[in-house]
Motif scaffolding. Sequence first.
Motif, PDB file in Angstrom:
ATOM      1  N   ALA A  98       0.830  -1.202   0.000  1.00  0.00           N
ATOM      2  CA  ALA A  98       0.000   0.000   0.000  1.00  0.00           C
ATOM      3  C   ALA A  98       0.864   1.252   0.000  1.00  0.00           C
ATOM      4  N   ALA A  99       0.459   2.236  -0.780  1.00  0.00           N
ATOM      5  CA  ALA A  99       1.096   3.552  -0.790  1.00  0.00           C
ATOM      6  C   ALA A  99       0.185   4.508  -0.025  1.00  0.00           C
ATOM      7  N   ASN A 100       0.688   5.067   1.062  1.00  0.00           N
ATOM      8  CA  ASN A 100      -0.117   5.931   1.921  1.00  0.00           C
ATOM      9  C   ASN A 100       0.483   7.320   1.996  1.00  0.00           C
ATOM     10  N   CYS A 101      -0.266   8.292   1.529  1.00  0.00           N
ATOM     11  CA  CYS A 101       0.185   9.680   1.602  1.00  0.00           C
ATOM     12  C   CYS A 101      -0.489  10.335   2.804  1.00  0.00           C
ATOM     13  N   LEU A 102       0.275  10.501   3.866  1.00  0.00           N
ATOM     14  CA  LEU A 102      -0.238  11.139   5.081  1.00  0.00           C
ATOM     15  C   LEU A 102      -0.191  12.655   4.917  1.00  0.00           C
ATOM     16  N   LEU A 103      -0.427  13.375   5.986  1.00  0.00           N
ATOM     17  CA  LEU A 103      -0.493  14.838   5.879  1.00  0.00           C
ATOM     18  C   LEU A 103       0.825  15.449   5.426  1.00  0.00           C
ATOM     19  N   ASP A 104       1.944  14.814   5.806  1.00  0.00           N
ATOM     20  CA  ASP A 104       3.252  15.366   5.457  1.00  0.00           C
ATOM     21  C   ASP A 104       3.897  14.674   4.269  1.00  0.00           C
ATOM     22  N   GLY A 105       3.206  13.734   3.645  1.00  0.00           N
ATOM     23  CA  GLY A 105       3.746  13.084   2.460  1.00  0.00           C
ATOM     24  C   GLY A 105       3.662  11.571   2.539  1.00  0.00           C
ATOM     25  N   TRP A 106       4.345  10.908   1.599  1.00  0.00           N
ATOM     26  CA  TRP A 106       4.280   9.449   1.497  1.00  0.00           C
ATOM     27  C   TRP A 106       4.988   8.781   2.664  1.00  0.00           C
ATOM     28  N   ALA A 107       4.304   7.826   3.287  1.00  0.00           N
ATOM     29  CA  ALA A 107       4.884   7.066   4.390  1.00  0.00           C
ATOM     30  C   ALA A 107       5.838   6.010   3.857  1.00  0.00           C
ATOM     31  N   SER A 108       6.714   5.528   4.728  1.00  0.00           N
ATOM     32  CA  SER A 108       7.691   4.524   4.327  1.00  0.00           C
ATOM     33  C   SER A 108       7.030   3.158   4.197  1.00  0.00           C
ATOM     34  N   ARG A 109       7.743   2.265   3.545  1.00  0.00           N
ATOM     35  CA  ARG A 109       7.233   0.936   3.209  1.00  0.00           C
ATOM     36  C   ARG A 109       8.020  -0.134   3.947  1.00  0.00           C
ATOM     37  N   SER A 110       7.320  -1.134   4.487  1.00  0.00           N
ATOM     38  CA  SER A 110       7.987  -2.244   5.162  1.00  0.00           C
ATOM     39  C   SER A 110       7.055  -3.449   5.167  1.00  0.00           C
ATOM     40  N   ARG A 111       7.608  -4.615   5.392  1.00  0.00           N
ATOM     41  CA  ARG A 111       6.800  -5.837   5.378  1.00  0.00           C
ATOM     42  C   ARG A 111       6.167  -6.077   6.747  1.00  0.00           C
ATOM     43  N   SER A 112       5.011  -6.744   6.739  1.00  0.00           N
ATOM     44  CA  SER A 112       4.357  -7.102   7.998  1.00  0.00           C
ATOM     45  C   SER A 112       3.649  -8.441   7.829  1.00  0.00           C
ATOM     46  N   ASN A 113       3.129  -8.946   8.928  1.00  0.00           N
ATOM     47  CA  ASN A 113       2.376 -10.199   8.894  1.00  0.00           C
ATOM     48  C   ASN A 113       0.872  -9.965   8.771  1.00  0.00           C
ATOM     49  N   MET A 114       0.459  -8.722   8.597  1.00  0.00           N
ATOM     50  CA  MET A 114      -0.963  -8.399   8.510  1.00  0.00           C
ATOM     51  C   MET A 114      -1.454  -8.523   7.071  1.00  0.00           C
ATOM     52  N   ARG A 119      -3.964  16.133  -4.049  1.00  0.00           N
ATOM     53  CA  ARG A 119      -2.715  16.420  -3.341  1.00  0.00           C
ATOM     54  C   ARG A 119      -1.513  15.730  -3.960  1.00  0.00           C
ATOM     55  N   THR A 120      -1.709  14.568  -4.570  1.00  0.00           N
ATOM     56  CA  THR A 120      -0.580  13.830  -5.119  1.00  0.00           C
ATOM     57  C   THR A 120      -0.657  13.804  -6.645  1.00  0.00           C
ATOM     58  N   ASN A 121       0.495  13.770  -7.264  1.00  0.00           N
ATOM     59  CA  ASN A 121       0.536  13.563  -8.713  1.00  0.00           C
ATOM     60  C   ASN A 121       0.229  12.111  -9.070  1.00  0.00           C
ATOM     61  N   GLU A 122       0.492  11.202  -8.132  1.00  0.00           N
ATOM     62  CA  GLU A 122       0.403   9.784  -8.417  1.00  0.00           C
ATOM     63  C   GLU A 122      -1.027   9.334  -8.695  1.00  0.00           C
ATOM     64  N   PHE A 123      -1.998   9.849  -7.947  1.00  0.00           N
ATOM     65  CA  PHE A 123      -3.381   9.428  -8.124  1.00  0.00           C
ATOM     66  C   PHE A 123      -3.847   9.718  -9.548  1.00  0.00           C
ATOM     67  N   GLY A 124      -3.646  10.936 -10.020  1.00  0.00           N
ATOM     68  CA  GLY A 124      -4.046  11.281 -11.376  1.00  0.00           C
ATOM     69  C   GLY A 124      -3.239  10.556 -12.429  1.00  0.00           C
ATOM     70  N   PRO A 151       4.322  14.838  -1.445  1.00  0.00           N
ATOM     71  CA  PRO A 151       3.201  14.308  -2.226  1.00  0.00           C
ATOM     72  C   PRO A 151       3.367  14.468  -3.728  1.00  0.00           C
ATOM     73  N   THR A 152       4.142  15.459  -4.150  1.00  0.00           N
ATOM     74  CA  THR A 152       4.326  15.693  -5.584  1.00  0.00           C
ATOM     75  C   THR A 152       5.246  14.669  -6.230  1.00  0.00           C
ATOM     76  N   LEU A 153       5.977  13.907  -5.409  1.00  0.00           N
ATOM     77  CA  LEU A 153       6.897  12.898  -5.922  1.00  0.00           C
ATOM     78  C   LEU A 153       6.204  11.539  -5.962  1.00  0.00           C
ATOM     79  N   PRO A 154       6.755  10.584  -6.714  1.00  0.00           N
ATOM     80  CA  PRO A 154       6.176   9.231  -6.732  1.00  0.00           C
ATOM     81  C   PRO A 154       6.282   8.589  -5.359  1.00  0.00           C
ATOM     82  N   PRO A 155       5.354   7.708  -4.991  1.00  0.00           N
ATOM     83  CA  PRO A 155       5.455   7.010  -3.707  1.00  0.00           C
ATOM     84  C   PRO A 155       6.704   6.134  -3.683  1.00  0.00           C
ATOM     85  N   PRO A 156       7.528   6.248  -2.656  1.00  0.00           N
ATOM     86  CA  PRO A 156       8.802   5.518  -2.617  1.00  0.00           C
ATOM     87  C   PRO A 156       8.583   4.030  -2.358  1.00  0.00           C
TER      88      PRO A 156
END
Length: 499
Positions: A95-111, A281-286, A475-480
């Motif tokens: 999942a790519a999540n853009c919070l109020l300050d921008g894209w959150a980091s990515r990591s693996r989980s068991n969920m 807010r993000t370029n990625e959605f469009g 938010p203007t950059l691609p989700p990392p």
Amino acid sequence: MSSNVHSPQRRAVVIGSSIGGMCAARALLGRFDAVTIIEADTLPTSPVGRRGTPQAWHNHFLLGAGREAIESLFPGFTDRLMANGGCVIDPAWDAANCLLDGWASRSRSNMRMYFASRPMMELTVREFVSADPAITILQGARVDDLLSRQDANGYAVTGVRYRDGDGQLVDLEADFVVDAGGRGSRASAWMKQFGIELEELTLDAKVSYSSRWYKWPTEDLPWYRFLTTFPDPNPGAPDPHQYLCSVFPIENDSFIAVMGSWGLDMPTDNESYEAASRATRTNEFGRLLAAAEPLSDVHHTRSTRNIWRRFDRIDAPPRGFLALGDAVCAFNPIYAQGMSCASTGAVMVRDLSASLDPGSAEFPKKFYARQAEFLKGAWALALSRDAGYPQATGSEALPDGFRKRIMRKTTWPIFQFVSQACWADEVIHTHFDRVYNLQETVFELLKNPRVLAGLTRYGVTSALGLSKMPPAVAPTLPPPDTDYTELRDQVRGREPVRV
């Protein structure tokens, strides 16, 4: 001397073939020989929307409590849904999540989160129901009234009166009736016939949203399968920046894109929808929508009022009848709580009927009390988002003043704070995930000393600039797509996630 006298079959009737209705039908088979579901629509044989489920064209996914409830009633449901094209994702990794300050980091989980369109979920459950000879679905039939009798112990429901496909009225006697008729339930009017005035709690934040179905692009396919962009909480921000934007994966290599807002006008045609997507807010959605192939026109809804009909506060509810799902408590659908609350209610019916006669006076009282206890948590979550908006109306709307202004300003920042605390603290992450999935209430979360200590620790660490969380990406950059699993596990002081 043996007897040839057989006890008559006991029949139950369920109003509505929604997921909640079908779950209720299966739940009742422990006590009744046959269940008849009465459905106003003609049901499709493929995963497409229908008149009785206007939300079917919008985003849906099963919360953990709902999937577990359906699985317990229809063993093999999850596997069947996946075989029918549904998908499962790791929400921390896919999942790519853009919070109020921008894209959150990515990591693996068991969920894990399970996705499919609402029509596909309904169709999958219906495959189980159709294979059960004890359940019959009457299609194209609409219930007009309840049949009842009155005795020294009050009112008892004895069946339903419905109008068949030819417009003819038919009386169908039953030992028990469940109303799973959704937002359009006539239960309030029926209760008045028994001298009962149902108390209703309401909150309408004037939420509206627009959705469109797409095929995933074949070139430059993004790494994520689920995307969410928080709205800018500043009421002075451009309207599209105040939209909550999401991409929900569904079957057939497709997704549903949705833009929603609290009190703003939303695009209702294809051209304005695509234009608005490029202004969020993000370029990625469009960018994603422009690269994908549209599969539908835009579907728009304003039917998002929260309403709780307090059956649990009736002193003497009629025997032989109960209501569940949206007929009791309908939430702003953007929170995806409806199917899970309805299916969980059906499990309560099954469990309670194992030890108590559904036709008894005690049964509806005990059921409504259990259902209300569960609904309190979901209701609190919905109101925590919707109550602070100035345009909100209803019995649960906050009066203008300091409390309302504070809620309006802090709702999304608090959600972001907790989301970030989850990254640093596995216990907070586990409990927050359980609250989100209706497996634990927000009240239990706020009473958990370990969670409160973890939130405090993260707040202090963050305020002192000591947090090791990777900085958000604009938010203007691609989700990392950088993998921060190892760093996160070090911060949490645990062994790496095994996938």
